[in-house]
Design a protein around this motif. Structure first.
Motif, PDB file in Angstrom:
ATOM      1  N   ARG A  80      -4.466   4.699 -11.385  1.00 43.00           N
ATOM      2  CA  ARG A  80      -3.637   4.243 -10.266  1.00 43.00           C
ATOM      3  C   ARG A  80      -4.481   4.031  -9.009  1.00 43.00           C
ATOM      4  O   ARG A  80      -4.274   3.095  -8.246  1.00 43.00           O
ATOM      5  N   ARG A 107      -6.198  -3.956  -5.744  1.00 47.29           N
ATOM      6  CA  ARG A 107      -5.162  -4.737  -5.073  1.00 47.29           C
ATOM      7  C   ARG A 107      -5.488  -4.916  -3.589  1.00 47.29           C
ATOM      8  O   ARG A 107      -5.275  -5.984  -3.017  1.00 47.29           O
ATOM      9  N   VAL A 108      -6.011  -3.853  -2.974  1.00 49.74           N
ATOM     10  CA  VAL A 108      -6.382  -3.949  -1.562  1.00 49.74           C
ATOM     11  C   VAL A 108      -7.435  -5.027  -1.367  1.00 49.74           C
ATOM     12  O   VAL A 108      -7.310  -5.892  -0.488  1.00 49.74           O
ATOM     13  N   HIS A 161      -9.551   5.135  -1.933  1.00 48.37           N
ATOM     14  CA  HIS A 161      -9.033   5.252  -3.297  1.00 48.37           C
ATOM     15  C   HIS A 161     -10.135   5.054  -4.332  1.00 48.37           C
ATOM     16  O   HIS A 161     -10.155   5.721  -5.371  1.00 48.37           O
ATOM     17  N   ILE A 206       0.616   6.994  -6.605  1.00 47.65           N
ATOM     18  CA  ILE A 206      -0.530   7.899  -6.670  1.00 47.65           C
ATOM     19  C   ILE A 206      -0.075   9.338  -6.446  1.00 47.65           C
ATOM     20  O   ILE A 206      -0.513  10.261  -7.136  1.00 47.65           O
ATOM     21  N   ASN A 216       3.775   1.552  -1.516  1.00 48.43           N
ATOM     22  CA  ASN A 216       4.201   1.701  -2.913  1.00 48.43           C
ATOM     23  C   ASN A 216       3.081   2.275  -3.770  1.00 48.43           C
ATOM     24  O   ASN A 216       3.318   3.137  -4.633  1.00 48.43           O
ATOM     25  N   ASP A 217       1.858   1.809  -3.545  1.00 45.55           N
ATOM     26  CA  ASP A 217       0.711   2.368  -4.275  1.00 45.55           C
ATOM     27  C   ASP A 217       0.565   3.860  -3.996  1.00 45.55           C
ATOM     28  O   ASP A 217       0.340   4.662  -4.908  1.00 45.55           O
ATOM     29  N   LEU A 218       0.693   4.232  -2.735  1.00 49.03           N
ATOM     30  CA  LEU A 218       0.546   5.630  -2.354  1.00 49.03           C
ATOM     31  C   LEU A 218       1.627   6.501  -2.993  1.00 49.03           C
ATOM     32  O   LEU A 218       1.359   7.639  -3.392  1.00 49.03           O
ATOM     33  N   GLY A 270      -8.294   1.401   0.729  1.00 50.37           N
ATOM     34  CA  GLY A 270      -8.803   0.911  -0.550  1.00 50.37           C
ATOM     35  C   GLY A 270     -10.131   1.561  -0.904  1.00 50.37           C
ATOM     36  O   GLY A 270     -10.356   1.968  -2.048  1.00 50.37           O
ATOM     37  N   GLU A 315      -6.445   0.799  -9.480  1.00 50.96           N
ATOM     38  CA  GLU A 315      -5.565  -0.365  -9.336  1.00 50.96           C
ATOM     39  C   GLU A 315      -5.259  -0.642  -7.860  1.00 50.96           C
ATOM     40  O   GLU A 315      -5.237  -1.794  -7.424  1.00 50.96           O
ATOM     41  N   SER A 316      -5.025   0.433  -7.108  1.00 51.20           N
ATOM     42  CA  SER A 316      -4.746   0.252  -5.692  1.00 51.20           C
ATOM     43  C   SER A 316      -5.953  -0.321  -4.962  1.00 51.20           C
ATOM     44  O   SER A 316      -5.822  -1.232  -4.129  1.00 51.20           O
ATOM     45  N   ILE A 343       0.831  -1.200   0.000  1.00 54.08           N
ATOM     46  CA  ILE A 343       0.000   0.000   0.000  1.00 54.08           C
ATOM     47  C   ILE A 343       0.868   1.254   0.000  1.00 54.08           C
ATOM     48  O   ILE A 343       0.507   2.269  -0.608  1.00 54.08           O
TER      49      ILE A 343
END
Length: 370
Positions: free
Chosen positions: A153, A160-161, A184, A80, A75-77, A181, A156-157, A73
């Motif tokens: 993005r 993934r969550v 987002h 983003i 890395n996602d942030l 999640g 996608e996050s 998470i």
């Protein structure tokens, strides 16, 4: 190397004592003394020559399930944040720029709250010239972005969550990540609407239905949700009756969703049509009605309908931490469904869950388990 003189003893000078005593082994004490002296001299000689006995270098720790979830998470942030920052600087619409800047700042705060990118401080074992600074996790550097890529993005996050909610062992961390999640998904929805862009097949924005009949919750939790869902259905029905006919369609459709969910949960709890069924014929509503104003205002109706959805979203989200890992996605979907309805009714995404609007709140949530 330091110079040492060795006195050679000629073979002829060596004379063992006659008899058995001359051939006996050195006693245990004498043997230990000689061994200690020899080892000490060896260490001293090696040190004097600049020779060092190397130990095994420290290695990277193996991340557990909680750390894998946290790193993903974060890395996602980070991605983003990069997309939102580039997009905000490249759009002319003030409202869109403000939304993108807000997404950037919130993503940055959430990274800090979750501990940031992992850095071990260890050099790369495969590169003897590497330094501790070289071990920062390398993420893709975003050079081009726009509102559509930022929304992608976020989606996608969120996806993934949802798909990895069963990984984290810490239920409080799972709940915090579930909240992110959902956030987002809501941010993506708001961004797509304001920027007038569409993302192909955004399944992460579409919550699944409650498809299981397994008792994933306790009886008390089921009963509490039955009351909350039934109350929401009643709120919508009364609100629809106070609106013009053309404005009733959405409210009545939401009323049916909540009544159906209440019935499903009552059946799962085994209280449907029993003396323990907690549903009522009517509930008290906070409308300020009078003979002069017998109908609630549009503002009052908007406030109460948003409130019941936000409360339900928070209820379902809280329960993510109390169910088995395999059932977390079920509660996530229910929370997302209510959150999306609240957003559709006019609630902004940052009002939905106090625990995801700032870094301190996420940190406090994680601290609950300590």
């Amino acid at each position: 190397m330091a110079q040492y003189r060795h006195e050679h003893v000629a073979a002829a000078e060596y004379r063992p004592l006659p008899g058995a005593a001359g051939t006996e082994r050195v006693s245990g004490s004498a043997h230990r003394f000689v061994t200690t002296i020899t080892a000490g001299m060896l260490v001293f000689l090696l040190a004097a020559c600049g020779i060092r006995l190397e130990t095994t270098p420290p290695s990277e720790p193996i991340p557990d399930e909680n750390e894998i979830t946290r790193q993903a998470i974060v890395n996602d942030l980070a991605l983003i944040q990069q997309h939102a920052a580039l997009s905000a600087a490249d759009v002319s619409d003030e409202a869109l720029s403000e939304l993108l800047s807000s997404i950037e700042q919130v993503a940055m705060a959430r990274q800090d709250a979750l501990g940031g990118t992992y850095v071990s401080g260890l050099p790369d074992a495969g590169d003897p010239t590497a330094s501790a600074q070289d071990t920062d996790a390398s993420l893709p550097i975003v050079t081009e972005a726009d509102p559509a890529s930022t929304a992608a993005r976020l989606i996608e996050s969120a996806a993934r969550v949802r798909s990895s909610l069963d990984i984290a062992e810490d239920p409080h961390l799972a709940r915090a990540v579930a909240a992110l999640g959902i956030s987002h998904a809501l941010e993506a929805q708001q961004l797509m609407k304001l920027a007038e862009v569409e993302i192909a097949d955004p399944e992460a924005l579409l919550p699944g239905e409650w498809t299981t009949s397994e008792p994933v919750l306790s009886d008390e939790q089921f009963v509490a949700l039955v009351v909350a869902e039934d109350y929401a259905g009643y709120v919508y029905e009364v609100s629809a009756a106070m609106r013009e006919p053309k404005s009733r369609t959405r409210l009545l459709s939401y009323a049916k969703l909540h009544r159906d969910q209440a019935q499903l949960l009552a059946e799962m709890a085994g209280v449907s049509q029993t003396a323990n069924d907690p549903r009522r014929i009517a509930y008290a509503l906070p409308f300020q009605l009078s003979a002069e104003e017998p109908v609630a205002t549009n503002k009052e109706i908007a406030t109460i309908t948003q409130s019941v959805e936000k409360d339900l979203a928070a209820d379902y989200l809280t329960l993510v931490a109390s169910v088995a890992p395999a059932d977390r996605a079920l509660l996530y979907d229910a929370a997302l469904a209510s959150a999306r309805r609240a957003q559709t009714l006019g609630a902004s995404f940052d009002e939905l869950f106090p625990l995801i609007t700032g870094g301190d709140a996420i940190h406090a949530l994680q601290s609950d388990s300590e």
